[in-house]
Design an enzyme around this catalytic site. Structure first.
Site, PDB file in Angstrom:
ATOM      1  N   GLU A  96     -85.694  46.190  11.166  1.00  0.00           N
ATOM      2  CA  GLU A  96     -85.639  47.648  11.099  1.00  0.00           C
ATOM      3  C   GLU A  96     -87.041  48.255  11.077  1.00  0.00           C
ATOM      4  O   GLU A  96     -87.912  47.832  10.318  1.00  0.00           O
ATOM      5  CB  GLU A  96     -84.875  48.069   9.843  1.00  0.00           C
ATOM      6  CG  GLU A  96     -84.744  49.577   9.656  1.00  0.00           C
ATOM      7  CD  GLU A  96     -84.021  49.957   8.375  1.00  0.00           C
ATOM      8  OE1 GLU A  96     -83.534  51.098   8.297  1.00  0.00           O
ATOM      9  OE2 GLU A  96     -83.936  49.110   7.458  1.00  0.00           O
ATOM     10  N   LYS A 104     -78.409  54.308  12.916  1.00  0.00           N
ATOM     11  CA  LYS A 104     -78.003  53.978  11.549  1.00  0.00           C
ATOM     12  C   LYS A 104     -77.128  55.074  10.951  1.00  0.00           C
ATOM     13  O   LYS A 104     -77.487  56.257  10.971  1.00  0.00           O
ATOM     14  CB  LYS A 104     -79.260  53.780  10.702  1.00  0.00           C
ATOM     15  CG  LYS A 104     -79.010  53.273   9.297  1.00  0.00           C
ATOM     16  CD  LYS A 104     -80.357  53.037   8.612  1.00  0.00           C
ATOM     17  CE  LYS A 104     -80.227  52.487   7.213  1.00  0.00           C
ATOM     18  NZ  LYS A 104     -81.564  52.284   6.588  1.00  0.00           N
ATOM     19  N   CYS A 163     -79.380  47.606   7.798  1.00  0.00           N
ATOM     20  CA  CYS A 163     -79.814  47.596   6.409  1.00  0.00           C
ATOM     21  C   CYS A 163     -78.754  48.150   5.442  1.00  0.00           C
ATOM     22  O   CYS A 163     -77.792  47.468   5.126  1.00  0.00           O
ATOM     23  CB  CYS A 163     -81.139  48.351   6.298  1.00  0.00           C
ATOM     24  SG  CYS A 163     -82.111  47.918   4.821  1.00  0.00           S
TER      25      CYS A 163
END
Length: 268
Positions: free
Chosen positions: A41, A123, A158
Site C-alpha cells: 500500500e 480502498k 489494509c
C-alpha cells in the site's frame, strides 16, 4: 500461479526513490519466475507521509503508473501496483470512471503481462485511528474481480481486512485468491497475523497480505508479509525487513478444499 509479494522498504515522501526500488524488485521477481508481483500500500509515497499525498497524486493513466505498466510488459509479468494516491479529477479527465469528481483516492491497479490495466480497486474502509486517511481520501465503491492465469482474483487494502463482509462479496463472485496490499504498523502485529489467516479460513481462499517495511516519524510498518492457503496455513512469510515472499496459488486446491469442507455451502 507463482505470486511474489514485495515487502518494500518505503521512505516517506521519497516518491522517485521508492518507485525505482519497486521497479528493481519487480524485475528481480519476474526474473525469478513470478507470474504475479504484488507491491504494498502506498509504496510510492509512504502511508504515513500524509503531507506528501497531494504532491504525489496522479491520474491512474499518468506517468508513474504508465511506467509500471511498461515494466510489467517488458518483464512479462502481471503486476499489482500496490496502491498509489490517485488524483480523481485527473483520472476523470483521462476518461476513467471515478467515485467522485475530485479529491484523492487510495487506489490499487493491476496490469497484465501486456501492460494492460485489468483492475482498479479503491480502498473502501479508510483508516482514522491516529491517521489522516479519512480526512484526505475518498472511499471506493466497487469490488472488482478478474480472472488471471486461471485464478479468480480480488483485491482489498489494509484496513479492509477488518471487514469480513467485503471478502464474502468477492467469494460470492467466485474469488479464490485475495491480494491485500497494506501499510500495517506496529504495535498491532497480532491483529495483522490473525485477520489475514481468518479471512483465508472463513472463505476457504488464498489470502496474500503484502505489507511494507520502514519507519515514519513515530510510526513503523511491521512487515510480516504472509501468504495463507485456503486452510489458513502459512505458505510463506517474512519478518520486518525488506524482502520478497513467494508462494504458489493453485485454483484446483481452492476447489478441492471447498469440496472437502463445505462451509460456504452451509451458510444460511
Amino acid at each position: 500461479m507463482r505470486v511474489a509479494c514485495v515487502q518494500l522498504g518505503v521512505e516517506g515522501g521519497a516518491v522517485e526513490r521508492n518507485v525505482e526500488s519497486a521497479v528493481e524488485r519487480v524485475r528481480a521477481a519476474a526474473d525469478d519466475g513470478a507470474d504475479l508481483v504484488v507491491l504494498p500500500e502506498l509504496f510510492d509515497v509512504g502511508y504515513f507521509a500524509f503531507e506528501a499525498y497531494a504532491r504525489a497524486a496522479e491520474s491512474l493513466a499518468g506517468e508513474r503508473l504508465s511506467r509500471l505498466a511498461a515494466v510489467a510488459s517488458d518483464a512479462d509479468v502481471n503486476l499489482l501496483a500496490g496502491t498509489v494516491v490517485e488524483d480523481l479529477a485527473a483520472s476523470a479527465a483521462d476518461g476513467l470512471d471515478v467515485p467522485a469528481d475530485d479529491g484523492l483516492a487510495n487506489a490499487a491497479v493491476l496490469f497484465d503481462r501486456k501492460g494492460e490495466r485489468r483492475l482498479v480497486y479503491r480502498k473502501h474502509h479508510l483508516f482514522g485511528y491516529g491517521s489522516e486517511e479519512t480526512d484526505r481520501m475518498v472511499p471506493g465503491e466497487e469490488v472488482p474481480v478478474i480472472d488471471l492465469e486461471g485464478v479468480r482474483i480480488g483485491v482489498t487494502t489494509c484496513y479492509d481486512l477488518r471487514f469480513p463482509e467485503q471478502f464474502r462479496e468477492m467469494v460470492a463472485a467466485g474469488v479464490g485468491c485475495v491480494l491485500v496490499p497494506s501499510a500495517w504498523p506496529y504495535p498491532r502485529v497480532e491483529h495483522w497475523r490473525t485477520l489475514g489467516r481468518a479471512r483465508a479460513i472463513e472463505n476457504l481462499a488464498y489470502v496474500a497480505t503484502v505489507n511494507g517495511s520502514g519507519a515514519f516519524d513515530g510510526d513503523a510498518l511491521c512487515g510480516r508479509t504472509t501468504v495463507y492457503d485456503p486452510w489458513g496455513t502459512t505458505l510463506a512469510s517474512a519478518d520486518e525487513e525488506p524482502t520478497t515472499v513467494t508462494a504458489e496459488v493453485d485454483p484446483e486446491r481452492v476447489a478441492a478444499v471447498r469440496e472437502e469442507f463445505p462451509a460456504l455451502r452451509d451458510r444460511r
